[in-house]
Design an enzyme around this catalytic site. Structure first.
Site, PDB file in Angstrom:
ATOM      1  N   ARG A  56       0.839  -1.206   0.000  1.00 12.01           N
ATOM      2  CA  ARG A  56       0.000   0.000   0.000  1.00 12.01           C
ATOM      3  C   ARG A  56       0.876   1.260   0.000  1.00 12.01           C
ATOM      4  NH1 ARG A  56      -2.352  -3.620  -0.666  1.00 12.01           N
ATOM      5  NH2 ARG A  56      -2.056  -2.771  -2.715  1.00 12.01           N
ATOM      6  N   ASN A  89      -9.005   8.828   6.231  1.00 19.58           N
ATOM      7  CA  ASN A  89      -8.061   8.302   5.244  1.00 19.58           C
ATOM      8  C   ASN A  89      -6.671   8.119   5.854  1.00 19.58           C
ATOM      9  OD1 ASN A  89     -10.165   8.498   3.465  1.00 19.58           O
ATOM     10  ND2 ASN A  89      -9.504  10.446   2.591  1.00 19.58           N
ATOM     11  N   HIS A 106      -7.823   7.148  11.633  1.00 18.44           N
ATOM     12  CA  HIS A 106      -7.537   5.712  11.494  1.00 18.44           C
ATOM     13  C   HIS A 106      -6.056   5.443  11.261  1.00 18.44           C
ATOM     14  CE1 HIS A 106     -12.037   5.151  10.299  1.00 18.44           C
ATOM     15  NE2 HIS A 106     -11.859   5.223  11.596  1.00 18.44           N
ATOM     16  N   CYS A 114       5.653   2.011  17.475  1.00 19.31           N
ATOM     17  CA  CYS A 114       6.276   1.106  18.438  1.00 19.31           C
ATOM     18  C   CYS A 114       5.182   0.445  19.284  1.00 19.31           C
ATOM     19  CB  CYS A 114       7.233   1.890  19.328  1.00 19.31           C
ATOM     20  SG  CYS A 114       7.914   0.920  20.680  1.00 19.31           S
TER      21      CYS A 114
HETATM   22 ZN   LIG Z   1       9.217   2.653  21.538  1.00 20.31          ZN
END
Ligand SMILES: [Zn+2]
Length: 242
Positions: A56, A89, A106, A114
């Protein structure tokens, strides 16, 4: 102070050639959405999901903002501090068009996140190889930065804040399937819906049968073709109307 709340969805980026799973009943570029966009899918096969988002990202690199992105970026510039743009989006076409302050409800395709400290960091269009580590805490468990089915969307709290602050609500290219735009429209005296198609409401208990009936203005056009009409209403709202 009069302020504008914009909520955008897939229809904003459609004219730039960005496709999402909403286009084909549960499929996204021929992948089962639940495999690539749910917490179960992520736990079951991280590599498969990572490859999907790598593709993507690679796709996005050559996509260009369309007229609607450009006009919305200009709007943010013209009414600095008076436009709150929340988008569903995950692409970066608003930023490519020059926008500085768009909240991605989103998540974002061009960042990784992380799993330990939740810090996000930009990777542009580079594929995630699996050897990345978090620049903040050094952890090696990093993931794509797209909100999946089955997990909370932390930016959703900004929806309520925007409703509280703004006087004009503009929904662009969002069918209301993920975020119900009817209760939001009901909070506003002034509102604009931009959608090339009339969409039926989800519940037969709603007093109206079509979503556009909950809005003050309905511009039944593609996003890129609706901008002149939208700007005329915005100008009137911001400059003249009490
Ligand atoms: Zn981290």
């Amino acid at each position: 102070m009069k302020k504008i709340m914009i909520l955008s969805g897939a229809g904003l980026s459609a004219e730039s050639g960005i496709r999402t799973f909403r286009d084909h009943d549960g499929l996204w570029e021929n992948h089962d959405v639940m495999k690539v966009c749910s917490t179960q899918g992520w736990i079951a096969d991280r590599q498969y999901v990572t490859r999907f988002y790598n593709d993507r990202r690679c796709d996005l690199e050559f996509k260009e903002p369309n007229h609607a992105h450009t006009m919305l970026a200009q709007l943010e510039h013209d009414y600095r501090g008076r436009v709150i743009h929340l988008t569903q989006n995950i692409d970066n076409l608003m930023e490519k068009a020059g926008a500085k302050d768009v909240t991605h409800l989103h998540g974002t395709l061009t960042d990784l996140r992380c799993e330990a400290c939740t810090e996000t960091f930009n990777v542009g269009y580079a594929p995630q190889e699996g050897n990345e580590y978090c620049p903040n805490c050094g952890n090696k468990r990093v993931r794509h930065n797209v909100v999946m089915f089955g997990e909370a969307a932390p930016e959703y709290s900004q929806l309520q804040e925007a409703i509280r602050q703004c006087t004009l609500f503009i929904a662009i290219g969002t069918s209301g399937a993920v975020i119900d735009i009817i209760p939001i429209a009901k909070e506003f005296k002034h509102s604009i819906l931009i959608d090339p198609k009339r969409q039926k409401t989800a519940s037969k208990f709603d007093p109206h049968s079509y979503i556009d009936e909950y809005f003050e203005h309905f511009i039944q056009k593609k996003a890129g073709e609706a901008m002149d009409d939208m700007m005329a209403i915005i100008k009137e709202h911001m400059d003249y109307r009490l």
